[in-house]
Design a protein around this motif. Structure first.
Motif, PDB file in Angstrom:
ATOM      1  N   LEU A 242     -87.026  29.249 -12.427  1.00  0.00           N
ATOM      2  CA  LEU A 242     -87.420  29.320 -13.835  1.00  0.00           C
ATOM      3  C   LEU A 242     -87.365  27.936 -14.480  1.00  0.00           C
ATOM      4  N   PHE A 243     -86.292  27.208 -14.206  1.00  0.00           N
ATOM      5  CA  PHE A 243     -86.141  25.855 -14.750  1.00  0.00           C
ATOM      6  C   PHE A 243     -87.295  24.956 -14.326  1.00  0.00           C
ATOM      7  N   GLU A 247     -90.054  23.057 -16.565  1.00  0.00           N
ATOM      8  CA  GLU A 247     -89.947  21.598 -16.654  1.00  0.00           C
ATOM      9  C   GLU A 247     -91.208  20.899 -16.150  1.00  0.00           C
ATOM     10  N   THR A 248     -91.697  21.258 -14.957  1.00  0.00           N
ATOM     11  CA  THR A 248     -92.871  20.561 -14.424  1.00  0.00           C
ATOM     12  C   THR A 248     -94.139  20.934 -15.180  1.00  0.00           C
ATOM     13  N   GLY A 249     -94.226  22.173 -15.643  1.00  0.00           N
ATOM     14  CA  GLY A 249     -95.383  22.558 -16.448  1.00  0.00           C
ATOM     15  C   GLY A 249     -95.485  21.699 -17.695  1.00  0.00           C
ATOM     16  N   GLY A 374     -95.520  25.630 -11.870  1.00  0.00           N
ATOM     17  CA  GLY A 374     -95.426  25.356 -13.303  1.00  0.00           C
ATOM     18  C   GLY A 374     -96.694  24.782 -13.909  1.00  0.00           C
ATOM     19  N   PRO A 375     -97.210  23.644 -13.401  1.00  0.00           N
ATOM     20  CA  PRO A 375     -98.432  23.071 -13.969  1.00  0.00           C
ATOM     21  C   PRO A 375     -99.634  24.010 -13.878  1.00  0.00           C
ATOM     22  N   ALA A 376     -99.773  24.728 -12.747  1.00  0.00           N
ATOM     23  CA  ALA A 376    -100.895  25.654 -12.616  1.00  0.00           C
ATOM     24  C   ALA A 376    -100.803  26.766 -13.654  1.00  0.00           C
ATOM     25  N   LEU A 377     -99.603  27.316 -13.849  1.00  0.00           N
ATOM     26  CA  LEU A 377     -99.407  28.375 -14.836  1.00  0.00           C
ATOM     27  C   LEU A 377     -99.741  27.882 -16.244  1.00  0.00           C
ATOM     28  N   LEU A 394     -93.037  30.694 -23.296  1.00  0.00           N
ATOM     29  CA  LEU A 394     -92.621  31.197 -21.983  1.00  0.00           C
ATOM     30  C   LEU A 394     -91.541  30.294 -21.396  1.00  0.00           C
ATOM     31  N   SER A 395     -91.691  28.983 -21.578  1.00  0.00           N
ATOM     32  CA  SER A 395     -90.684  28.037 -21.092  1.00  0.00           C
ATOM     33  C   SER A 395     -89.333  28.278 -21.763  1.00  0.00           C
TER      34      SER A 395
END
Length: 415
Positions: A242-243, A247-249, A374-377, A394-395
């Motif tokens: 989840l973290f 974070e990357t998103g 994360g980035p794709a989402l 969401l984050s």
């Protein structure tokens, strides 16, 4: 910097060891700066040329992370057989070749394939290989040496986005920028291996790390099965899945999100770069406090920092919000820098020392895959609603759940 100099002094190193430290630092500077921090800087230009959605473009980073995660254990075996120097050399050629292929891509399939090659090359000359190199040379103060070398990842995040976004792309265009990065990656890492890195490391027989025979395959399998049966392992894994998605998103979409709300591209790139600076500070800070506070409390502080950073980013709606920008850079940088020392301490605290490598390897597989998710989402959410706020909400939810999961860990040494 004074802290880093103090750490260097504690190593009591000679000239050859300094060359090893500098070599590892520069390799991670390049690999992290180009592969991780460089992706978000190219985002806007690739979208403008091809018209692809942000989710589609971000799936390339997911491809990179999947290949990186899948091949990392294989890279470890290759290092044991052929040596870190040879693996890094081949990895640099693959990484550089992948970057050059990105410069001539004309369709989505080629784009994904090229990023897969970048992921394969990055796994070969990334943290697994460099940390193995450090372990071969430093039998004492190995943790300090690794701390100094891995700071190259954060420093790469500070300088490479500025070099790419404010110089290479404006002056030469994004395709030529990829070509230059590919050629420089091959040339510089090869030069480091040939000239800067000493030709021979310490004999493994003289290194305490290698005095005992490695565990057999059956022992490793039993260790892994034992860890997978423990709720402690899955609490840590789920919390960091989840973290890392949150974070990357946030990080990979930061530059283009700031441009969306009116930031000049150069300013957006500088904001992104300074997260790399506080990434380094975060590594040292959380490494320091993890020796003095309960490790799950340190993780809670890290996740809370992510909550604060995301909330601040949602409030930034114009370049004039300078105070919010400064606070966001601080909070997000510390969040990004926290995971490495904390996850290492979590695994070593809740599992026996002899199980560390196997358990951490299993954890890392989940962690690096999440880095790509994360980035794709975030990209697909933006494509659906043309706004990042739902992704940020969401984050916030993910960080909050992660805090609950980590809080549920048993007291230390009682798992």
């Amino acid at each position: 910097m004074p802290e880093m100099l103090r750490l260097v002094k504690t190593l009591k190193i000679n000239t050859r060891n300094i060359r090893v430290l500098l070599s590892g630092f520069l390799i991670l500077f390049i690999v992290s700066g180009v592969c991780y921090y460089g992706f978000g800087v190219f985002f806007k230009h690739i979208q403008e040329e091809f018209g692809w959605g942000r989710g589609v473009i971000s799936t390339a980073f997911l491809t990179f992370c999947l290949v990186f995660a899948f091949f990392s254990p294989i890279i470890g075996k290759l290092i044991d057989r052929y040596g870190a120097r040879n693996v890094i050399l081949i990895g640099s050629f693959l990484l550089g070749s992948g970057l050059i292929l990105l410069s001539i891509t004309t369709n989505l399939q080629q784009f994904y394939m090229a990023y897969g090659i970048v992921g394969l090359g990055g796994s070969g000359c990334g943290l697994v290989s460099v940390s193995s190199l450090i372990s071969e040379w430093f039998s004492k103060r190995r943790g300090t040496a690794l701390g100094l070398v891995t700071s190259g990842m954060g420093i790469g995040g500070l300088f490479m986005p500025i070099i790419i976004g404010n110089f290479l792309i404006p002056c030469f265009g994004w395709r030529t920028a990829y070509q230059i990065l590919g050629l420089l990656t091959i040339a510089i890492i090869t030069l480091i291996l040939m000239k800067a890195l000493p030709s021979r490391g310490r004999p493994r027989s003289g290194n305490p790390q290698y005095t005992n025979a490695p565990p057999t395959k059956s022992i490793k399998e039993e260790v892994l099965k034992s860890a997978l049966r423990k709720s402690t392992f899955w609490l840590i894994v789920c919390a960091y899945i989840l973290f890392e998605i949150a974070e990357t998103g946030t990080v990979q979409h930061l530059v283009i999100r700031l441009i969306d709300v009116g930031f000049p591209e150069a300013m957006a790139t500088f904001v992104f770069s300074f997260i790399g600076l506080f990434n380094v500070i975060g590594r040292f800070l959380f490494g320091y406090i993890s020796d003095r506070l309960a490790i799950k409390f340190c993780a809670i502080i890290s996740f809370s920092s992510g909550l604060v950073a995301t909330t601040l980013l949602m409030a930034i709606i114009a370049p004039s919000n300078l105070l919010l920008i400064y606070l966001f850079i601080l909070a997000m940088g510390l969040t990004v820098g926290s995971w490495a020392p904390i996850t290492s301490m979590l695994i070593s605290t809740y599992f026996e020392a002899a199980r560390y490598g196997t358990v951490f390897g299993a954890f890392s597989l989940f962690f690096f895959v999440s880095s790509g998710v994360g980035p794709a989402l975030f990209g697909y959410i933006y494509d659906a609603v043309h706004n990042y706020n739902p992704a940020y909400i969401l984050s916030l939810t993910f960080y909050s759940i992660a805090i609950i999961l980590i809080s549920s860990l048993p007291r230390q040494n009682q798992s």
